[in-house]
Design a protein around this motif. Structure first.
Motif, mmCIF file in Angstrom:
data_model
loop_
_atom_site.group_PDB
_atom_site.id
_atom_site.type_symbol
_atom_site.label_atom_id
_atom_site.label_comp_id
_atom_site.label_asym_id
_atom_site.label_seq_id
_atom_site.Cartn_x
_atom_site.Cartn_y
_atom_site.Cartn_z
ATOM 1 N N LEU A 1 -17.357 -3.305 1.548
ATOM 2 C CA LEU A 1 -16.110 -3.091 0.820
ATOM 3 C C LEU A 1 -15.646 -4.374 0.162
ATOM 4 O O LEU A 1 -15.861 -5.476 0.683
ATOM 5 C CB LEU A 1 -15.032 -2.592 1.785
ATOM 6 N N THR A 2 -14.999 -4.248 -0.973
ATOM 7 C CA THR A 2 -14.383 -5.396 -1.621
ATOM 8 C C THR A 2 -12.998 -5.611 -1.024
ATOM 9 O O THR A 2 -12.450 -4.737 -0.338
ATOM 10 C CB THR A 2 -14.250 -5.166 -3.133
ATOM 11 N N MET A 3 -12.418 -6.756 -1.319
ATOM 12 C CA MET A 3 -11.078 -7.040 -0.822
ATOM 13 C C MET A 3 -10.066 -6.047 -1.394
ATOM 14 O O MET A 3 -9.146 -5.609 -0.698
ATOM 15 C CB MET A 3 -10.687 -8.473 -1.185
ATOM 16 N N GLY A 4 -10.245 -5.654 -2.654
ATOM 17 C CA GLY A 4 -9.361 -4.675 -3.267
ATOM 18 C C GLY A 4 -9.453 -3.318 -2.593
ATOM 19 O O GLY A 4 -8.438 -2.646 -2.365
ATOM 20 N N GLN A 5 -10.661 -2.897 -2.261
ATOM 21 C CA GLN A 5 -10.846 -1.629 -1.571
ATOM 22 C C GLN A 5 -10.228 -1.672 -0.173
ATOM 23 O O GLN A 5 -9.619 -0.703 0.278
ATOM 24 C CB GLN A 5 -12.337 -1.300 -1.481
ATOM 25 N N ALA A 6 -10.392 -2.811 0.483
ATOM 26 C CA ALA A 6 -9.816 -2.967 1.820
ATOM 27 C C ALA A 6 -8.297 -2.883 1.772
ATOM 28 O O ALA A 6 -7.663 -2.230 2.608
ATOM 29 C CB ALA A 6 -10.261 -4.297 2.423
ATOM 30 N N PHE A 7 -7.694 -3.542 0.763
ATOM 31 C CA PHE A 7 -6.237 -3.492 0.635
ATOM 32 C C PHE A 7 -5.768 -2.073 0.350
ATOM 33 O O PHE A 7 -4.752 -1.612 0.883
ATOM 34 C CB PHE A 7 -5.756 -4.432 -0.468
ATOM 35 N N SER A 8 -6.516 -1.347 -0.478
ATOM 36 C CA SER A 8 -6.159 0.039 -0.779
ATOM 37 C C SER A 8 -6.170 0.893 0.486
ATOM 38 O O SER A 8 -5.277 1.731 0.697
ATOM 39 C CB SER A 8 -7.125 0.608 -1.815
ATOM 40 N N LEU A 9 -7.164 0.676 1.344
ATOM 41 C CA LEU A 9 -7.244 1.419 2.597
ATOM 42 C C LEU A 9 -6.104 1.038 3.544
ATOM 43 O O LEU A 9 -5.517 1.911 4.207
ATOM 44 C CB LEU A 9 -8.595 1.164 3.267
ATOM 45 N N MET A 10 -5.784 -0.251 3.610
ATOM 46 C CA MET A 10 -4.673 -0.672 4.458
ATOM 47 C C MET A 10 -3.357 -0.095 3.941
ATOM 48 O O MET A 10 -2.513 0.356 4.726
ATOM 49 C CB MET A 10 -4.613 -2.190 4.535
ATOM 50 N N ARG A 11 -3.172 -0.089 2.652
ATOM 51 C CA ARG A 11 -1.959 0.473 2.066
ATOM 52 C C ARG A 11 -1.850 1.965 2.375
ATOM 53 O O ARG A 11 -0.761 2.469 2.683
ATOM 54 C CB ARG A 11 -1.935 0.237 0.566
ATOM 55 N N LYS A 12 -2.975 2.662 2.312
ATOM 56 C CA LYS A 12 -2.991 4.079 2.653
ATOM 57 C C LYS A 12 -2.583 4.285 4.117
ATOM 58 O O LYS A 12 -1.835 5.216 4.447
ATOM 59 C CB LYS A 12 -4.386 4.658 2.396
ATOM 60 N N GLY A 13 -3.089 3.417 4.996
ATOM 61 C CA GLY A 13 -2.724 3.497 6.399
ATOM 62 C C GLY A 13 -1.252 3.214 6.627
ATOM 63 O O GLY A 13 -0.592 3.874 7.421
ATOM 64 N N ILE A 14 -0.732 2.213 5.919
ATOM 65 C CA ILE A 14 0.682 1.868 6.032
ATOM 66 C C ILE A 14 1.568 3.037 5.620
ATOM 67 O O ILE A 14 2.638 3.287 6.199
ATOM 68 C CB ILE A 14 0.995 0.615 5.193
ATOM 69 N N ARG A 15 1.108 3.791 4.610
ATOM 70 C CA ARG A 15 1.900 4.900 4.089
ATOM 71 C C ARG A 15 1.512 6.244 4.696
ATOM 72 O O ARG A 15 1.882 7.294 4.170
ATOM 73 C CB ARG A 15 1.721 4.952 2.571
ATOM 74 N N MET A 16 0.776 6.196 5.793
ATOM 75 C CA MET A 16 0.279 7.434 6.410
ATOM 76 C C MET A 16 1.428 8.412 6.669
ATOM 77 O O MET A 16 2.545 8.038 6.989
ATOM 78 C CB MET A 16 -0.467 7.131 7.720
ATOM 79 N N LYS A 17 1.128 9.707 6.484
ATOM 80 C CA LYS A 17 2.137 10.759 6.623
ATOM 81 C C LYS A 17 1.831 11.677 7.803
ATOM 82 O O LYS A 17 2.419 12.758 7.924
ATOM 83 C CB LYS A 17 2.219 11.573 5.332
ATOM 84 N N GLU A 18 0.906 11.275 8.644
ATOM 85 C CA GLU A 18 0.525 12.136 9.775
ATOM 86 C C GLU A 18 1.608 12.092 10.855
ATOM 87 O O GLU A 18 2.292 11.111 11.008
ATOM 88 C CB GLU A 18 -0.815 11.663 10.349
#
Length: 262
Positions: free
Chosen positions: A245-262
């Motif tokens: 993964l690139t750093m940008g992809q990693a940040f996108s995944l972390m952001r998705k986790g931060i905004r998780m709606k589960e």
């Protein structure tokens, strides 16, 4: 002042565990396995109380230990920690020297590839720098933990939904509840090398789960703390990793986790 070790174990021979760990005080052992039973024995004059439960989850294991703790001080431990001679005495002495400390974090040597911290000076631990200490570095005044009503998360750590972070969340909870947490450059033992139960590389799950953790750990500061985490560790996580993964992809995944709606 008496110390008690709180040991989390999985599928262990509890009858030999005290000797293998060199436990130098009373202990409560919670062994997660395929049966429910209790046994008790003495090791070098110390009372070793062993609870075996047919369940999984490190947070559950630590909570089972903590709810039964009854000594002045408790030291969280894992089955693969081996304590140095005089470790229990060293922990007690640090609390005697610092009567205002509710919790003190200690050095435990770990293999380089698993190392997340090293304490080289005395100091106070705050909410913004509490995210790198493992539970086996924690010692605390038992009564203070019980009074604060702190517990380990059942969502994070080995055997739980999200990879790791129950230690950081517990420490942050202690700080938010007003407990005074300090670090001490005192080495008390070492961790035997073993494969990680949760880390399988810097993959999509790693970064998503880290984002979820930061949501609970830092709240509104989660995004900037994610950027700091990626920037500080970019050489290890992204350099020379073909197909990773690139750093940008990693940040996108972390952001998705931060905004998780589960």
């Amino acid at each position: 002042m008496k110390l008690q070790f709180l040991v989390s174990a999985v599928n262990e021979d509890v009858g030999t565990l005290a000797e293998r760990m060199n436990l130098q005080a009373d202990a409560i052992v919670v062994n997660q396995c395929d049966r429910n039973e209790y046994r008790e024995y003495r090791f070098e004059g110390n009372r070793i109380r062993c609870y075996s439960f047919a369940e999984r989850g490190v947070g559950l294991s630590r909570n089972n230990c903590l709810m039964r703790a009854d000594a002045d001080l408790c030291m969280f431990a894992d089955e693969d920690i081996v304590y140095r001679p005089g470790a229990a005495k060293a922990v007690i002495e640090e609390f005697e020297k610092n009567p205002e400390a509710d919790m003190i974090l200690f050095n435990v040597d770990v293999p380089k590839e698993r190392r997340t911290y090293h304490i080289d000076s005395y100091g106070r631990v705050r909410w913004y720098n509490c995210g790198r200490y493992p539970t086996f570095s924690f010692a605390a005044r038992t009564g203070k933990l019980h009074e604060a009503g702190v517990t380990f998360s059942l969502l994070f750590g080995g055997g739980a939904k999200y990879s790791n972070g129950e230690d950081s969340l517990f420490l942050a909870q202690c700080i938010r509840k007003g407990l005074k947490v300090y670090r001490a450059p005192v080495a008390i033992g070492r961790e035997n090398g073993r494969p990680s139960t949760w880390f399988h590389g810097y993959n999509e799950k790693f970064f998503y789960d880290r984002g979820v953790l930061y949501r609970f750990l830092y709240g509104r500061a989660a995004l900037p703390m994610a950027v700091r985490f990626l920037a500080r560790n970019r050489e290890e996580m992204f350099a020379r990793r073909e197909g990773g993964l690139t750093m940008g992809q990693a940040f996108s995944l972390m952001r998705k986790g931060i905004r998780m709606k589960e």
